[in-house]
Write an enzyme that holds these catalytic residues in place. Sequence first.
Site, PDB file in Angstrom:
ATOM      1  N   CYS A  54       0.862  -1.178   0.000  1.00  0.00           N
ATOM      2  CA  CYS A  54       0.000   0.000   0.000  1.00  0.00           C
ATOM      3  C   CYS A  54       0.903   1.235   0.000  1.00  0.00           C
ATOM      4  O   CYS A  54       1.801   1.356   0.834  1.00  0.00           O
ATOM      5  CB  CYS A  54      -0.882   0.000   1.244  1.00  0.00           C
ATOM      6  SG  CYS A  54      -1.886   1.498   1.434  1.00  0.00           S
ATOM      7  N   CYS A  57       0.446   3.225   3.517  1.00  0.00           N
ATOM      8  CA  CYS A  57       0.922   2.751   4.827  1.00  0.00           C
ATOM      9  C   CYS A  57       2.003   1.672   4.769  1.00  0.00           C
ATOM     10  O   CYS A  57       2.550   1.308   5.800  1.00  0.00           O
ATOM     11  CB  CYS A  57      -0.257   2.258   5.662  1.00  0.00           C
ATOM     12  SG  CYS A  57      -0.931   0.674   5.116  1.00  0.00           S
ATOM     13  N   CYS A 103      -7.267  -1.184   1.559  1.00  0.00           N
ATOM     14  CA  CYS A 103      -6.180  -1.715   2.376  1.00  0.00           C
ATOM     15  C   CYS A 103      -6.735  -1.972   3.779  1.00  0.00           C
ATOM     16  O   CYS A 103      -7.344  -1.082   4.380  1.00  0.00           O
ATOM     17  CB  CYS A 103      -5.042  -0.697   2.435  1.00  0.00           C
ATOM     18  SG  CYS A 103      -3.741  -1.122   3.611  1.00  0.00           S
ATOM     19  N   CYS A 106      -4.963   0.543   6.554  1.00  0.00           N
ATOM     20  CA  CYS A 106      -5.259   1.978   6.678  1.00  0.00           C
ATOM     21  C   CYS A 106      -6.578   2.381   6.026  1.00  0.00           C
ATOM     22  O   CYS A 106      -6.941   3.556   6.052  1.00  0.00           O
ATOM     23  CB  CYS A 106      -4.113   2.803   6.107  1.00  0.00           C
ATOM     24  SG  CYS A 106      -3.913   2.680   4.318  1.00  0.00           S
ATOM     25  N   CYS A 128      -8.788  -5.252  -9.718  1.00  0.00           N
ATOM     26  CA  CYS A 128      -8.394  -4.167 -10.623  1.00  0.00           C
ATOM     27  C   CYS A 128      -7.926  -3.006  -9.735  1.00  0.00           C
ATOM     28  O   CYS A 128      -8.739  -2.331  -9.115  1.00  0.00           O
ATOM     29  CB  CYS A 128      -9.606  -3.788 -11.464  1.00  0.00           C
ATOM     30  SG  CYS A 128      -9.290  -2.541 -12.696  1.00  0.00           S
TER      31      CYS A 128
END
Length: 142
Positions: A54, A57, A103, A106, A128
């Site tokens: 991510c 984070c 995510c 976060c 996607c």
Amino acid sequence: MKPVVGATPRVVKSEQEWRAQLDPKEFAVLRQAGTEPAFTGEYTDTKTEGVYECRACGAELFRSDAKFESHCGWPSFFSPLAGESVVLREDRSYGMVRTEVLCASCHSHLGHVFEGEGYPTPTDQRYCINSVSLRLVPEGAQ
């Protein structure tokens, strides 16, 4: 962003803190559920082996061995990492029903997941994901 019902993020920051950390394009996608234009992301066609984290984070989300060519304009994965790396929620924006991918660490917006499109993958799913939501850590660089 609307909070995710029934899930608490491990990384919590104010909107001001996210704006200071992310550039405007990253903030628009990750924190405001935007979408980068098709075929413009840095990871759309990459074949580099490694782990996709991510961008907000640093949580590990996808591995390159789950990435496949869908020709849809965004990086596509048939599965996130094992465990609880992503959170899914219903998205009824733009007059359609989709499944948003966030995510788990976060709760930043990553993209959407689609099923039953007929891709020859083990899961028949296509995560996607916006390139701007990810950071690729090449194999051996961890």
